[in-house]
Motif scaffolding. Structure first.
Motif, short mmCIF file in Angstrom:
data_model
loop_
_atom_site.label_atom_id
_atom_site.label_comp_id
_atom_site.label_asym_id
_atom_site.label_seq_id
_atom_site.Cartn_x
_atom_site.Cartn_y
_atom_site.Cartn_z
N LEU A 1 0.82 -1.22 0.00
CA LEU A 1 0.00 0.00 0.00
C LEU A 1 0.85 1.26 0.00
O LEU A 1 0.67 2.14 -0.86
CB LEU A 1 -0.93 -0.01 1.22
CG LEU A 1 -1.88 1.20 1.33
CD1 LEU A 1 -2.89 1.18 0.20
CD2 LEU A 1 -2.60 1.20 2.69
N CYS A 2 1.77 1.38 0.94
CA CYS A 2 2.51 2.65 1.06
C CYS A 2 3.87 2.52 1.72
O CYS A 2 4.54 3.53 1.93
CB CYS A 2 1.67 3.66 1.83
SG CYS A 2 1.28 3.15 3.53
N GLY A 3 4.30 1.31 2.06
CA GLY A 3 5.54 1.13 2.83
C GLY A 3 6.78 1.68 2.15
O GLY A 3 7.56 2.43 2.74
N PHE A 4 6.97 1.33 0.88
CA PHE A 4 8.16 1.79 0.15
C PHE A 4 8.14 3.32 0.00
O PHE A 4 9.18 3.97 0.12
CB PHE A 4 8.23 1.13 -1.22
CG PHE A 4 8.39 -0.36 -1.17
CD1 PHE A 4 9.60 -0.93 -0.82
CD2 PHE A 4 7.32 -1.20 -1.47
CE1 PHE A 4 9.76 -2.31 -0.76
CE2 PHE A 4 7.46 -2.58 -1.42
CZ PHE A 4 8.67 -3.13 -1.06
N SER A 5 6.97 3.87 -0.27
CA SER A 5 6.85 5.32 -0.45
C SER A 5 7.15 6.08 0.84
O SER A 5 7.79 7.13 0.81
CB SER A 5 5.45 5.70 -0.95
OG SER A 5 5.30 5.38 -2.30
N LEU A 6 6.69 5.56 1.97
CA LEU A 6 6.92 6.23 3.24
C LEU A 6 8.41 6.28 3.57
O LEU A 6 8.93 7.33 3.98
CB LEU A 6 6.15 5.53 4.36
CG LEU A 6 4.64 5.74 4.39
CD1 LEU A 6 4.00 4.86 5.45
CD2 LEU A 6 4.31 7.20 4.65
#
Length: 237
Positions: free
Chosen positions: A186-191
């Motif tokens: 969902l968003c781990g790499f982006s965070l």
């Protein structure tokens, strides 16, 4: 109702937060898709940095067009560095495994090999953001990455921790692996990348400003037909 409209407005704090969350999720999903062919992972990681650095600098962006722009412009260097990194990792793993079979002086060779591995990890933490921020040759890319890594050692340590700690937690806490997998997709790499980009932008800012100043046409300069065509190509027209 007026308060509600103001609260939901794109320029409100809530609206900006939702916009930023949407960019993070969209960029993360695009990056995950770039991992599927494996060989495009390097270009995808550079594109992720390109998207989030653009978001931080311009406060907002279209994650789809920005990611694609970063992917195309960094495909060659990103793929080349990823292949080189994979080859180095394979060689180091084989050499360290070979050293572990012996005692005495031969076994001590594992430590310089491990040091090379650590240096490669540090370099990788900088190559992709530098690649996304600056259009330079491959040799200059490596030199710039070393320069930024050495220039701010505290930032380098923070980036290493940000990259390694979440992965280590995911690996060690296997009981919650499905939850971690969902968050990474969902968003781990982006965070993680957004955190790194916010730190790196402080180091990059003076050089980005100088690069933009060098690229800007002089005052009173009239573009030739050739220069106009070149600008149109850069814009994808």
């Amino acid at each position: 109702m007026r308060f509600l409209r103001g609260f939901m407005d794109n320029d409100s704090v809530f609206g900006q937060l939702m916009t930023r969350c949407g960019i993070l999720i969209a960029a993360n999903l695009l990056f995950v898709l770039s991992l599927l062919p494996v060989v495009t992972a390097g270009a995808g990681y550079a594109a992720l940095y390109f998207t989030l650095l653009t978001c931080l600098r311009e406060k907002s962006c279209n994650p789809f067009s920005t990611f694609w722009q970063g992917f195309k412009s960094n495909f060659k260097q990103g793929t080349l560095f990823l292949l080189a990194l994979a080859a180095l990792g394979a060689v180091l793993w084989l050499e360290i495994s070979w050293c572990d079979q012996f005692d005495g002086a031969t076994a001590l060779f594992r430590y310089p090999l491990m040091a090379i591995g650590v240096a490669a990890v540090v370099l990788a933490c900088y190559v992709f953001p530098v690649m996304a921020a600056f259009q330079v040759s491959f040799k200059q890319l490596l030199m710039d990455s070393v320069y930024f890594a050495v220039k701010r050692p505290v930032t380098t340590v923070a980036i290493l921790i940000a990259n390694i700690a979440p992965m280590a937690l995911t690996y060690l806490d296997r009981g919650n692996l499905p939850t971690y997998a969902f968050l990474w997709v969902l968003c781990g790499f982006s965070l993680v990348t957004m955190f790194n980009a916010s730190l790196l932008l402080k180091s990059f800012a003076p050089y980005l400003a100088q690069e933009e100043e060098d690229e800007a046409p002089a005052e009173g300069h009239v573009q030739t037909e050739w220069e106009i065509l070149e600008d149109m190509k850069k814009l994808g027209m």
